[in-house]
Design an enzyme around this catalytic site. Structure first.
Site, PDB file in Angstrom:
ATOM      1  N   THR A 157      -5.752  -2.840   8.245  1.00 13.49           N
ATOM      2  CA  THR A 157      -4.585  -2.901   7.357  1.00 13.49           C
ATOM      3  C   THR A 157      -4.366  -4.338   6.903  1.00 13.49           C
ATOM      4  O   THR A 157      -5.012  -5.273   7.381  1.00 13.49           O
ATOM      5  CB  THR A 157      -3.314  -2.398   8.066  1.00 13.49           C
ATOM      6  OG1 THR A 157      -2.989  -3.293   9.135  1.00 13.49           O
ATOM      7  CG2 THR A 157      -3.519  -0.998   8.623  1.00 13.49           C
ATOM      8  N   ARG A 175       0.817  -1.203   0.000  1.00  9.91           N
ATOM      9  CA  ARG A 175       0.000   0.000   0.000  1.00  9.91           C
ATOM     10  C   ARG A 175       0.865   1.274   0.000  1.00  9.91           C
ATOM     11  O   ARG A 175       0.672   2.167  -0.820  1.00  9.91           O
ATOM     12  CB  ARG A 175      -0.908   0.010   1.251  1.00  9.91           C
ATOM     13  CG  ARG A 175      -1.901  -1.125   1.342  1.00  9.91           C
ATOM     14  CD  ARG A 175      -2.899  -1.106   0.203  1.00  9.91           C
ATOM     15  NE  ARG A 175      -3.682   0.113   0.183  1.00  9.91           N
ATOM     16  CZ  ARG A 175      -4.253   0.631  -0.911  1.00  9.91           C
ATOM     17  NH1 ARG A 175      -4.059   0.042  -2.086  1.00  9.91           N
ATOM     18  NH2 ARG A 175      -4.964   1.722  -0.847  1.00  9.91           N
ATOM     19  N   CYS A 192       2.227   6.176  10.697  1.00  7.98           N
ATOM     20  CA  CYS A 192       1.224   7.131  10.228  1.00  7.98           C
ATOM     21  C   CYS A 192       0.598   7.874  11.398  1.00  7.98           C
ATOM     22  O   CYS A 192       0.392   9.094  11.341  1.00  7.98           O
ATOM     23  CB  CYS A 192       0.158   6.412   9.403  1.00  7.98           C
ATOM     24  SG  CYS A 192      -0.650   5.036  10.253  1.00  7.98           S
ATOM     25  N   ARG A 249      -6.144  -9.818  16.485  1.00  3.52           N
ATOM     26  CA  ARG A 249      -6.017  -9.455  15.073  1.00  3.52           C
ATOM     27  C   ARG A 249      -6.352 -10.597  14.131  1.00  3.52           C
ATOM     28  O   ARG A 249      -6.438 -10.396  12.919  1.00  3.52           O
ATOM     29  CB  ARG A 249      -4.597  -8.943  14.784  1.00  3.52           C
ATOM     30  CG  ARG A 249      -4.286  -7.618  15.443  1.00  3.52           C
ATOM     31  CD  ARG A 249      -3.121  -6.925  14.794  1.00  3.52           C
ATOM     32  NE  ARG A 249      -2.760  -5.692  15.478  1.00  3.52           N
ATOM     33  CZ  ARG A 249      -1.951  -4.775  14.983  1.00  3.52           C
ATOM     34  NH1 ARG A 249      -1.404  -4.956  13.797  1.00  3.52           N
ATOM     35  NH2 ARG A 249      -1.664  -3.677  15.656  1.00  3.52           N
ATOM     36  N   ARG A 285      -9.108  -0.976  15.755  1.00  2.00           N
ATOM     37  CA  ARG A 285      -9.192  -1.159  14.310  1.00  2.00           C
ATOM     38  C   ARG A 285     -10.665  -1.310  13.925  1.00  2.00           C
ATOM     39  O   ARG A 285     -11.411  -2.077  14.549  1.00  2.00           O
ATOM     40  CB  ARG A 285      -8.400  -2.400  13.874  1.00  2.00           C
ATOM     41  CG  ARG A 285      -6.889  -2.310  14.107  1.00  2.00           C
ATOM     42  CD  ARG A 285      -6.247  -1.291  13.183  1.00  2.00           C
ATOM     43  NE  ARG A 285      -4.817  -1.190  13.399  1.00  2.00           N
ATOM     44  CZ  ARG A 285      -3.906  -1.869  12.702  1.00  2.00           C
ATOM     45  NH1 ARG A 285      -4.285  -2.720  11.754  1.00  2.00           N
ATOM     46  NH2 ARG A 285      -2.619  -1.710  12.953  1.00  2.00           N
ATOM     47  N   GLY A 332       1.983   1.706  19.507  1.00  2.00           N
ATOM     48  CA  GLY A 332       3.154   2.317  20.121  1.00  2.00           C
ATOM     49  C   GLY A 332       3.289   3.787  19.780  1.00  2.00           C
ATOM     50  O   GLY A 332       4.298   4.410  20.105  1.00  2.00           O
ATOM     51  N   HIS A 364      -8.610   3.353  14.019  1.00  2.00           N
ATOM     52  CA  HIS A 364      -7.736   3.142  12.857  1.00  2.00           C
ATOM     53  C   HIS A 364      -8.379   2.188  11.848  1.00  2.00           C
ATOM     54  O   HIS A 364      -8.908   1.136  12.211  1.00  2.00           O
ATOM     55  CB  HIS A 364      -6.397   2.560  13.333  1.00  2.00           C
ATOM     56  CG  HIS A 364      -5.272   2.727  12.361  1.00  2.00           C
ATOM     57  ND1 HIS A 364      -5.245   2.070  11.148  1.00  2.00           N
ATOM     58  CD2 HIS A 364      -4.141   3.470  12.424  1.00  2.00           C
ATOM     59  CE1 HIS A 364      -4.138   2.408  10.500  1.00  2.00           C
ATOM     60  NE2 HIS A 364      -3.452   3.258  11.255  1.00  2.00           N
TER      61      HIS A 364
END
Length: 494
Positions: free
Chosen positions: A320, A138, A290, A335, A371, A349, A317
């Protein structure tokens, strides 16, 4: 007798025609002189006539007067007459400086005095700096788009190659197709041609060599005419110095930049904050994350004016590629569950990483992340306790001023609209956008909401770091607009 409908239509057509006449002026300054023009941070290169009209209207939303097309055209024509060297020039600020201090002088003569740093240079254009993208996911593909888009001048960065692991016999065609079409960011702005025999992609005149390798230490870049290159590692496989230094063993490589948070003693650079920490001896660097890029400039501004005692950063967020589309094994907690179906609490972090760029905030911030099922654009919620009282209107006025006039105006944007949602920020060039209407303030406790395009906005920050490493980042003028955060704080009454 002409009706109001007809009058409005004629006025629109006249404005559209005038904007169309500006396009070759913007293009000529960029292609022939390496000048990037903007209006309050909105880049003008490659815009359509409609987009140019929107850029002019933006000034009103930012709290300033709308810039007229006549004024913009006069500034652009004067710049072409002056033939400046490479720079990033805000024509709205140049026009306002002329209004404030011109005293009836000829516009060309006034701009000659304002832009003396980039006029009459004797050194000529610098040799373009070779850049290699190691990985083509990406961020890698967005960096490719940006680097190709910045290739109008011979004095900047030059994308020479991408390095990937071969995935199939038609790997090159598939890679080119992913560069050509993007479900989030839309089609590539230009043309792409593939040469399978020579393993190259030709994008808008930029010839990109595709190299297949699984070992960062064994590629001979000089065999492709690549010298003294900056390798941008987008894979995330190596984040410490030892791993990233493998790239330096390959012929033709001088420096390495990681597009993820660096571990150990690797410097994490947030452009606009600590890029001056980069020295000639730094061979391996990180462009941080980011989220760190989105929140650090805003935190720096708030800390400068009000002082941050402590705070918590909650990141909402977008998912991803690290997450699973459907439930499956994942080494990380939670995840493994479907990214498209769930909100997933996870760690970040970013709050701790802020301290690598802003040491004064070390130990003052905590952070967590959720997420969510959106493909791009995220939201950071800064819940802060400050040293001084921050009335809501005062804080918002200050952050708006930061976005327009401070040294962080390339990083921080500001908006006030009751209707904006996440997709409205896809393609933003800024690291973060403060949502003024969402600000909450209660004495010395404040909550500030910061949107960010976690793909494109971050990639713009990465390019700025590469330019700084290469010594090709254009000077930003006019300098008088580049006032300090302390001055902004005083103006806001903080």
């Amino acid at each position: 007798m002409n009706s109001p409908v007809d009058a409005h239509r004629r006025n629109w057509i006249a404005r559209e025609e005038q904007a169309e006449r500006m396009i070759p002026l913007v293009g000529g300054l960029y292609r022939n002189h390496g000048v990037v023009t903007s209006i309050h941070g909105r880049r003008l290169i490659g815009l359509s006539s409609i987009d140019l009209l929107k850029a002019h209207k933006f000034a009103r939303q930012a709290g300033a007067d709308e810039l007229s097309l006549d004024a913009s055209t006069r500034v652009l024509e004067a710049l072409l007459e002056l033939e400046p060297g490479p720079a990033s020039l805000d024509i709205a600020r140049l026009h306002q400086a002329y209004v404030d201090r011109g005293d009836g002088a000829d516009l060309v003569d006034f701009l000659r005095g304002e832009l003396v740093e980039i006029l009459d240079g004797e050194d000529g254009p610098a040799r373009p700096k070779d850049v290699v993208l190691y990985g083509f996911g990406r961020i890698g593909r967005l960096l490719a788009r940006l680097l190709v888009g910045h290739a109008g001048s011979d004095a900047g960065l030059r994308l020479r190659a991408i390095v990937v692991r071969k995935g199939s016999e038609d790997d090159l065609v598939k890679r080119a197709s992913l560069l050509r079409r993007d479900s989030v960011h839309g089609p590539f702005a230009g043309t792409i041609a593939v040469d399978e025999e020579n393993s190259t992609i030709l994008a808008n005149g930029t010839l990109i060599q595709v190299i297949y390798s699984d070992d960062p230490s064994t590629v001979d870049y000089t065999a492709y005419g690549i010298e003294d290159a900056i390798v941008v590692d987008n894979t995330g496989r190596w984040r410490d110095r030892e791993g990233l230094e493998q790239h330096l063993k390959s012929k033709g490589v001088s420096r390495v930049l990681l597009t993820a948070p660096g571990k150990g003693d690797v410097k994490n650079i947030v452009f606009g904050i600590n890029q001056d920490d980069i020295t000639d001896d730094d061979r391996v660097l990180s462009a941080a994350s980011c989220t760190t890029n989105a929140i650090t400039p805003v935190l720096a501004a708030i800390d400068e004016a009000y002082g941050v005692v402590r705070g918590h950063v909650e990141t909402v967020h977008s998912y991803t590629n690290d997450q699973n589309l459907i439930d499956n094994f994942h080494k990380g907690s939670r995840r493994g569950r479907s990214a498209a179906l769930n909100m997933v609490i996870t760690e970040t972090g970013a709050a701790k990483a802020v301290a690598k760029a802003l040491p004064q905030l070390a130990g003052k911030l905590t952070g967590s992340a959720i997420r969510v099922p959106t493909p791009n654009v995220s939201l950071a919620i800064l819940n802060l306790t400050l040293e001084r009282t921050a009335p809501r209107d005062q804080l918002n006025s200050y952050l708006r001023a930061v976005s327009l006039h401070s040294k962080l105006r390339q990083q921080v944007d500001y908006i006030e609209s009751p209707e904006v949602v996440s997709t409205d920020f896809v393609g933003s060039h800024r690291a973060g956008i403060v949502d003024g209407l969402a600000t909450i303030a209660d004495d010395d406790d404040v909550v500030v909401y910061v949107w960010y395009d976690n793909e494109f906005g971050y990639s713009c920050q990465v390019v700025r770091v590469i330019e700084h490493m290469a010594g090709t980042h254009p000077i930003v003028l006019p300098e008088r607009a580049n006032v300090t955060l302390e001055t902004m704080a005083e103006l806001a009454g903080a």
